[in-house]
Scaffold this motif. Sequence first.
Motif, PDB file in Angstrom:
ATOM      1  N   ASN A   1       0.915  -1.241   0.067  1.00 20.66           N
ATOM      2  CA  ASN A   1      -0.063   0.217  -0.088  1.00 20.66           C
ATOM      3  C   ASN A   1       0.934   1.358  -0.002  1.00 20.66           C
ATOM      4  O   ASN A   1       0.731   2.304  -0.525  1.00 20.66           O
TER       5      ASN A   1
ATOM      6  N   ALA B   1       2.286   1.699  -3.500  1.00 17.85           N
ATOM      7  CA  ALA B   1       1.225   2.089  -4.300  1.00 17.85           C
ATOM      8  C   ALA B   1       0.907   3.582  -4.284  1.00 17.85           C
ATOM      9  O   ALA B   1       0.710   4.397  -5.110  1.00 17.85           O
ATOM     10  N   TYR B   2       1.113   4.230  -3.160  1.00 16.78           N
ATOM     11  CA  TYR B   2       0.950   5.455  -2.696  1.00 16.78           C
ATOM     12  C   TYR B   2       2.223   6.231  -3.369  1.00 16.78           C
ATOM     13  O   TYR B   2       1.912   7.222  -4.232  1.00 16.78           O
TER      14      TYR B   2
ATOM     15  N   SER C   1      -2.015   7.050 -11.053  1.00 23.07           N
ATOM     16  CA  SER C   1      -3.349   7.571 -11.343  1.00 23.07           C
ATOM     17  C   SER C   1      -4.019   6.468 -12.093  1.00 23.07           C
ATOM     18  O   SER C   1      -3.560   5.777 -12.633  1.00 23.07           O
TER      19      SER C   1
ATOM     20  N   ALA D   1      -5.190   2.066  -7.147  1.00 28.18           N
ATOM     21  CA  ALA D   1      -4.259   3.307  -7.351  1.00 28.18           C
ATOM     22  C   ALA D   1      -4.205   3.464  -8.851  1.00 28.18           C
ATOM     23  O   ALA D   1      -3.891   4.628  -9.314  1.00 28.18           O
TER      24      ALA D   1
END
Length: 459
Positions: free
Chosen positions: A103, A106-107, A112, A134
């Motif tokens: 996670n 992915a951030y 986008s 994501a």
Amino acid sequence: MTTAALPVALVGDGLRVPCADGTELPYLSFDAAASTSAMQQVLDAVEAFLPWYSSVHGGVGYKSEASVLAYESSRLAALAFARRQPDSGDVAVICRNTTEAINHLAYRLGLSRGDVVVTTVAEHDSNRLPWARAATCRYVECGKDGTFTPEDVAAALDQRPVSRLLTVTGASNVTGWLPPLPEIIAAAHHRGIPVLVDAAQLVPHRPLPAGADFLAWSGHKMYAPFGAGVLIGPRRVFAARDPFLVGGGAASVLDLDDVAWAAPPEREDAGSPNLIGAVALRAAIGALEGIGWPDIADHERRIARLLRRGLAAIPGVRLLGPGPDTETLPLVTFIVDGVPAALVAARLAAEEAIGVRHGCFYAQPYLTRLLGLTPAEARATSERARKGDRTLMPAAVRVSAGINISEHDVARLLSGIERLVAGKPPVRYRRDPSTGDFYPVRSGARVGQPLTRGMRGAQ
Ligand code: PMP
């Protein structure tokens, strides 16, 4: 024949637990792929460090300095364990587990919906859902045996738009299959695409792939169940933009409307870190390296072969995944003709004191393929589950082993399964449709689960 140092007993091995018939047996976990008990060296290291435990961020004083040293040594140990040279420019972020690490990334990649991430249908939900949220995922399909080739991956990487990342498991938590990582990573790098390897399953069994740009793994699957995991990646990725978690420790200068993020990896360290988890992780790394990968792999290959051969020889048992000529982890997933997976697991627990896993293993799309269900069949079972009936969910039984499992343990598991396949249960079992689980009952009451009963009584 066993390797000199293996098997290695883990903390808690051999504890006696109650069975449904009122007797007690030594508990045997065949669920290492879910979580492992601690190695004795890990517990010793944690106990030795606890008197020195103090604050890590910004504390002054001898104990704080000792704590900072311990924390930073764990980072360095994680980098070396991932076969990164000290000057590689990579950082190790200590987080909770693989799920958090993925996670996090992915951030961090600032994706986008227009971005494509190539992944595979064999992934654990923790290496699928963060990417599906994501970005847009493009999936590499698998064959009936649950495998895919580097060419299959290359074909997905060649589609347009060009993908920002390839993310692939280092070993499957459902079949124990080891995708050919060197070739897969080379195919991605040849196309200029970075690779994340989800090493949650690989990490206690084989060396980590040096070529992967990013790695994520969990301590609790490598005999360090103290709540720490690792994300490794290039410093420059963590030097751009804001961190995944913001808060104390992540910023070097703060005013009400101004923030200057700390340099990586501290930028990723918002909040008080899990120092004890990091100490445990380092101890586990040292202990595994002390045994040595060749011995670990040899021992586990032998256990894997015994499991596969033994299970395949039991009438009515069907193994899922690749055939006997393909190397796998000591992990086998199977179904038993005419017996729901949940009942197999419940009976092994209640009658044999053996812990295994059943269900979808957080990889329903993959299991659906391995079971050969059509998309319509898969949809129908999911629909029923949404309405509260999980009895028809795709399911299988998984047995998985680690460095503590002996040939004798495998024999005990196999004879337990043989008994179960051959005979009627000695006690009645009732099924809870809302979970799909079975539990033994006597005169209408649950038996063989005194711990759960005790905990309920204590609430
Ligand atoms: N990936 C794989 C392949 C796994 O097997 C697991 C755990 N079963 C995870 C990711 C998630 O690991 P964790 O629960 O430690 O975050």
